[in-house]
Design a protein around this motif. Structure first.
Motif: not given
Length: 406
Positions: A165, A194, A206, A209-211, A303, A324-326, A362, A398
């Protein structure tokens, strides 16, 4: 009596006109000012001369007022509303930042920050850094709340965060110094939180990384990426033909194949962690060109990935989470035996040949192929696309933070 008064009054007025004409130089013409051109109603009570004088006085006063309003300079010391609002917001946030406690000297590697604050919960925090230019622009423009607003320099970042992080945070700092903090609110919030990813519910977790504040569902409708889905489905025959050509040469690591997860799964990647696999792309030139024609394909950061995924009969992939959820994974079915199933977030779905599924990996997901050997492997063409609720500024950041070179 009245006639005698009017006659004397007329003689007096005539005498006055003769005296004025004698006093005026002969070289200067006498100016005649009348209001005959104005559509004024008759006013027998006042007469024509008093009415004309009154109207002229009102006209002069109106012109003088307009002149003064247009020429008056701004009052000294007047503050622009945006500046006042921005300053009030900054002062309130500075007060909240100062309430975190006393300061202690500390240095975070790579971030350029040498002040550590103690938060209300007792955990040390790092104050974010912002350049003078960004602060001036923020003061001029005012500040409105939202995920696209600039991040204040007094926002705190936890020191007890993991090394990964901290590395991501350092990359965000470098990006902001090179470009801007504008639009980085959600990303910075995600990096601050994070350390609490392990506390999230088990349905969506995830691991990288979680947005925050991104609406998510296990399966997205086609309208989320209609253009890219239509492009992939239109090129389904060509993509299938190139896969069969690669598959007939055999599955071997020397030929570009990789084995991931448990036995029974193989991948022929065209992009792996944001890096183009040149040899495999040369083996599938039409598929590679199709990838480049997609509008939301993640091709510039770690990613994103794309390639052919095989799962042999009798194999299954246990519950797992994406990084990740992005992003959304788009699965184009190439060969889909009937006993294959995909379960995401507790919702089951089946692939269909020539059609796409949009999956948010995710969420907790499992894959199984319960068919017999005669059914052959399940084959999909998997492409990672941007989540539709990730803004363009966030995508650019990102790409920088998760660059393959980082």
């Amino acid at each position: 009596m009245r006639k005698r008064y009017l006659s004397r009054r007329g003689a007096y007025n005539k005498q006055r006109e003769i005296e004025r004409e004698s006093e005026c130089p002969p070289c200067l013409p006498r100016m005649q000012w009348t209001l005959d051109f104005l559509p004024l109603p008759p006013c027998p009570e006042l007469g024509s001369q008093p009415l004309s004088g009154l109207l002229w006085a009102l006209l002069v006063l109106f012109l003088w007022y307009c002149y003064r309003v247009g020429s008056d300079p701004p009052v000294t010391g007047r503050t622009h509303p945006g500046k006042l609002k921005s300053g009030s917001v900054r002062s309130s946030r500075m007060s909240r930042s100062s309430s975190c406690g006393s300061s202690a000297d500390g240095i975070v590697a790579g971030s350029g920050i040498n002040k550590t604050a103690i938060g209300e919960s007792g955990a040390p925090c790092i104050a974010m850094e912002m350049g003078e230019e960004e602060e001036e622009e923020d003061t001029d423009a005012g500040r409105r709340r939202g995920y696209l607003t600039p991040v204040l320099s007094h926002t705190l970042f936890p020191v007890q965060a993991s090394p990964a992080s901290k590395k991501l945070y350092s990359a965000l700092q470098e990006y902001a110094k090179r470009y801007s903090w504008a639009g980085m609110g959600r990303i910075h919030k995600g990096l601050r939180d994070q350390t609490r990813l392990g506390d999230r519910s088990s349905i969506q977790k995830p691991h990288l990384f979680f947005l925050p504040d991104v609406p998510s569902i296990p399966f997205f409708p086609r309208d989320a990426h209609r253009h890219d889905i239509e492009v992939l489905e239109a090129n389904y025959p060509i993509i299938l033909a190139e896969f069969q050509s690669v598959y007939q040469r055999g599955i071997d690591t020397k030929l570009g194949w990789t084995c991931q997860g448990p036995k029974g799964q193989a991948v022929f990647p065209l992009y792996n962690a944001g890096v183009c696999v040149a040899g495999n792309c040369r083996s599938c030139p039409c598929t590679y060109r199709t990838l480049l024609s997609l509008r939301t394909f993640i091709s510039s950061n770690s990613l994103g990935a794309a390639g052919f995924w095989l799962l042999w009969p009798g194999s299954s992939l246990g519950g797992g989470y994406g990084p990740t959820n992005t992003r959304l994974r788009c699965h184009l079915g190439l060969q889909t035996p009937p006993q294959c199933e995909l379960v995401v977030g507790g919702e089951p779905q089946c692939w269909s040949e020539g059609h796409c599924l949009l999956v948010d990996d995710s969420f907790l997901h499992t894959v199984s192929h319960n068919g017999v050997a005669e059914d052959g492997p399940r084959v999909i063409f998997s492409v990672d696309l941007w989540h539709p609720n990730v803004a363009a500024a966030e995508r650019q950041a990102l790409d920088y933070i998760f660059s393959p070179e980082q």
